[in-house]
Write a protein that holds these residues in place. Structure first.
Motif, PDB file in Angstrom:
ATOM      1  N   UNK A  71       0.876  -1.082   0.246  1.00  0.00           N
ATOM      2  CA  UNK A  71       0.335   0.149   0.347  1.00  0.00           C
ATOM      3  C   UNK A  71       1.019   0.883   0.163  1.00  0.00           C
ATOM      4  N   UNK A  72       2.048   1.353   0.384  1.00  0.00           N
ATOM      5  CA  UNK A  72       2.544   2.648   0.122  1.00  0.00           C
ATOM      6  C   UNK A  72       3.259   2.159  -0.810  1.00  0.00           C
ATOM      7  N   UNK A  73       4.160   1.569  -1.241  1.00  0.00           N
ATOM      8  CA  UNK A  73       4.388   2.401  -2.858  1.00  0.00           C
ATOM      9  C   UNK A  73       3.079   1.983  -3.527  1.00  0.00           C
ATOM     10  N   UNK A  74       1.842   1.861  -3.275  1.00  0.00           N
ATOM     11  CA  UNK A  74       0.852   2.361  -4.306  1.00  0.00           C
ATOM     12  C   UNK A  74       0.355   3.200  -3.629  1.00  0.00           C
ATOM     13  N   UNK A  75       0.709   4.266  -2.650  1.00  0.00           N
ATOM     14  CA  UNK A  75       0.683   5.504  -2.635  1.00  0.00           C
ATOM     15  C   UNK A  75       1.099   6.716  -3.620  1.00  0.00           C
ATOM     16  N   UNK A  76       2.712   6.159  -4.200  1.00  0.00           N
ATOM     17  CA  UNK A  76       3.257   7.148  -4.804  1.00  0.00           C
ATOM     18  C   UNK A  76       2.475   6.659  -6.172  1.00  0.00           C
ATOM     19  N   UNK A  77       2.747   8.486  -6.911  1.00  0.00           N
ATOM     20  CA  UNK A  77       1.916   7.645  -7.816  1.00  0.00           C
ATOM     21  C   UNK A  77       3.081   7.517  -9.613  1.00  0.00           C
ATOM     22  N   UNK A  79      10.416   9.600   6.552  1.00  0.00           N
ATOM     23  CA  UNK A  79      10.051  10.672   6.406  1.00  0.00           C
ATOM     24  C   UNK A  79       8.892  10.849   7.680  1.00  0.00           C
ATOM     25  N   UNK A  80       8.602   9.504   7.858  1.00  0.00           N
ATOM     26  CA  UNK A  80       7.023   9.235   9.209  1.00  0.00           C
ATOM     27  C   UNK A  80       7.886   9.197  10.682  1.00  0.00           C
ATOM     28  N   UNK A  81       9.450   9.279   9.894  1.00  0.00           N
ATOM     29  CA  UNK A  81      10.197   9.495  11.578  1.00  0.00           C
ATOM     30  C   UNK A  81      10.199  10.881  12.259  1.00  0.00           C
ATOM     31  N   UNK A  82      10.308  11.588  11.110  1.00  0.00           N
ATOM     32  CA  UNK A  82      10.593  13.064  11.372  1.00  0.00           C
ATOM     33  C   UNK A  82       9.255  13.500  11.723  1.00  0.00           C
ATOM     34  N   UNK A  83       7.957  13.511  10.842  1.00  0.00           N
ATOM     35  CA  UNK A  83       6.942  14.098  10.882  1.00  0.00           C
ATOM     36  C   UNK A  83       6.637  13.637  12.604  1.00  0.00           C
ATOM     37  N   UNK A  84       6.486  12.775  12.767  1.00  0.00           N
ATOM     38  CA  UNK A  84       6.710  11.836  14.154  1.00  0.00           C
ATOM     39  C   UNK A  84       6.874  12.961  15.003  1.00  0.00           C
ATOM     40  N   UNK A  85       8.496  13.081  14.971  1.00  0.00           N
ATOM     41  CA  UNK A  85       9.466  13.867  15.691  1.00  0.00           C
ATOM     42  C   UNK A  85       8.460  15.514  15.643  1.00  0.00           C
ATOM     43  N   UNK A  90       1.814   9.361  17.294  1.00  0.00           N
ATOM     44  CA  UNK A  90       2.752   8.664  15.814  1.00  0.00           C
ATOM     45  C   UNK A  90       1.961   8.295  14.680  1.00  0.00           C
ATOM     46  N   UNK A  91       2.685   9.358  13.315  1.00  0.00           N
ATOM     47  CA  UNK A  91       2.227   9.195  11.803  1.00  0.00           C
ATOM     48  C   UNK A  91       1.845   7.919  11.423  1.00  0.00           C
ATOM     49  N   UNK A  92       0.475   7.303  10.896  1.00  0.00           N
ATOM     50  CA  UNK A  92       0.497   6.121   9.882  1.00  0.00           C
ATOM     51  C   UNK A  92       0.869   6.287   9.248  1.00  0.00           C
ATOM     52  N   UNK A  93       1.656   5.656   8.630  1.00  0.00           N
ATOM     53  CA  UNK A  93       2.233   5.372   6.583  1.00  0.00           C
ATOM     54  C   UNK A  93       2.041   5.767   5.833  1.00  0.00           C
ATOM     55  N   UNK A  94      -0.028   5.983   6.037  1.00  0.00           N
ATOM     56  CA  UNK A  94      -0.224   6.303   4.904  1.00  0.00           C
ATOM     57  C   UNK A  94      -0.998   8.227   4.970  1.00  0.00           C
ATOM     58  N   UNK A  95      -0.608   8.463   5.643  1.00  0.00           N
ATOM     59  CA  UNK A  95      -0.426   9.624   5.712  1.00  0.00           C
ATOM     60  C   UNK A  95       0.754  10.259   5.626  1.00  0.00           C
ATOM     61  N   UNK A  96       2.241   9.687   6.032  1.00  0.00           N
ATOM     62  CA  UNK A  96       3.089   9.674   5.940  1.00  0.00           C
ATOM     63  C   UNK A  96       3.532   9.691   4.112  1.00  0.00           C
ATOM     64  N   UNK A  97       3.088   8.533   3.785  1.00  0.00           N
ATOM     65  CA  UNK A  97       3.061   8.038   2.225  1.00  0.00           C
ATOM     66  C   UNK A  97       2.591   9.943   1.441  1.00  0.00           C
TER      67      UNK A  97
END
Length: 410
Positions: free
Chosen positions: A340-346, A365-371, A376-383
């Protein structure tokens, strides 16, 4: 009269469509692919052939066949190198004048010559990471008995491997394969590598492509230190008392952490068993990539595999699946996290980086967003955030097929 001959392990009829009666430097634009510029002693062109990108290098017949066979043997030994496809001989121009032979290799997708890496806005430690990758490649070559004879950044391609790089041999023309290298052969290769790399970094410095903080001589010395450290870890004899046999397992785990599997160990004890000596006899790179391939079917670089395995373990804990089958959990992680993470990329942006590298960068990117946001930022949002804020502004690192150029390397 000369007759065009194509020597290939797997015949490719489309090769006959290339303009072999024309000197390589004069090949028409409609068959060429524009790729990042490198440096070479020979004329090299990248060509488009049935949705593939190939590298064609002109050289003498003897050297073309020799390099082709060496690359094939290195491939069988699973050493990172470009894939040899064919040798073309018997070339003549329209006036009947002989032309040099050509060796054809597959272009390594998502790879960059070192000058292209430095042309981007990268961190000051880029040179160190490239050198570390080259040291690993040189050790792997020496372990299988390959004497390179012309170690340099110019004769190497680099692919991103999580937060590091993986190095691939491009030019094997000066190399030779032995059953085992002597210390003198290894030392000469290493000294030549240091000299060439310092010169190449000075050249980058003159072109204002090198960060001011980079010490070219220090980087050259670092290559030697890293090589010697890794060579010792993989080959040195270790002695300990008979009561410390746990150190055998410790040595194996240490090599696994470096990304190597131990296929064979020499273990020697003295008569009364008070002293034990161990030495790795067979070591194979790719410990993490082999495990990920076994669990998920993903075939990626070793550091990428290490990062994906760490995320798989974290996902397993977060979903309370610690007691479930590793194979089943790995399949579910692939289905519900990675894909799903790869599929979220156009689709039009996926060619910028390999899927495993995309996933690694989304994790960062998710780690930096969460910090930054304290949650805890979900993967779909981070993608989604990664695509909009980072990926759209990244250069395309897959083989770009477009306008012609006079790119050279290899």
């Amino acid at each position: 009269m000369e007759t065009l001959q194509i020597t290939a392990a797997t015949p490719e009829s489309a090769l006959l469509d290339l303009p072999w009666r024309v000197p390589l430097e004069q090949w028409p634009a409609d068959v060429l692919a524009a790729l990042p510029r490198g440096i070479s002693r020979h004329i090299v062109r990248f060509v488009k052939l049935r949705k593939r990108v190939l590298a064609v290098k002109e050289t003498r017949d003897h050297y073309a066949f020799r390099e082709y066979e060496l690359l094939r043997r290195l491939q069988k030994l699973e050493v990172p190198c470009v894939v040899p496809l064919a040798v073309v001989t018997g070339r003549v121009d329209d006036d009947g004048e002989p032309l040099e032979a050509a060796i054809i290799t597959e272009h390594l997708a998502f790879s960059l010559p070192y000058r292209a890496v430095f042309s981007q806005s990268l961190r000051p430690d880029t040179a160190t990471r490239l050198i570390d990758a080259l040291a690993v490649l040189l050790v792997r070559l020496h372990l299988v008995g390959f004497y390179w004879g012309d170690v340099s950044l110019s004769n190497t391609l680099f692919r991103r491997d999580a937060d590091r790089f993986a190095a691939y041999l491009v030019d094997a023309e000066t190399g030779d394969l032995h059953r085992e290298l002597t210390p003198g052969q290894r030392a000469y290769d290493l000294d030549l590598a240091r000299t060439n790399i310092i010169g190449e970094l000075f050249d980058l410095e003159a072109g204002e492509l090198l960060d001011e903080e980079v010490d070219a001589i220090g980087i050259g010395d670092a290559l030697v230190a890293r090589y010697e450290e890794l060579w010792a870890a993989l080959t040195q004899v270790e002695s300990f008392s008979g009561e410390e046999r746990w150190r055998v397992d410790e040595r194996i785990r240490r090599l696994n952490d470096l990304g190597f599997d131990v296929g064979e160990l020499a273990i020697v004890t003295d008569i009364d068993g008070t002293t034990v000596q161990i030495q790795p006899k067979v070591v194979d790179a790719g410990h993490h990539s082999r495990r990920l391939l076994r669990l998920t079917g993903l075939d990626v670089q070793d550091n990428q595999a290490r990062r994906l395995l760490n995320d798989l373990d974290a996902w397993r804990a977060a979903t309370d699946r610690l007691n479930d089958s590793e194979q089943l959990v790995s399949h579910d992680w692939l289905l519900h996290s990675f894909e799903p993470t790869i599929a979220a990329v156009p689709r039009e942006l996926r060619r910028k980086l390999e899927p495993a590298q995309l996933f690694h960068e989304v994790l960062d990117h998710r780690w930096y967003m969460s910090q930054r946001e304290g949650r805890d930022v979900p993967m779909p949002e981070a993608a989604v955030s990664y695509v909009d804020q980072v990926l759209r502004h990244r250069p395309d690192e897959q083989a770009l097929i477009g306008e012609t150029g006079d790119e050279l390397y290899g």
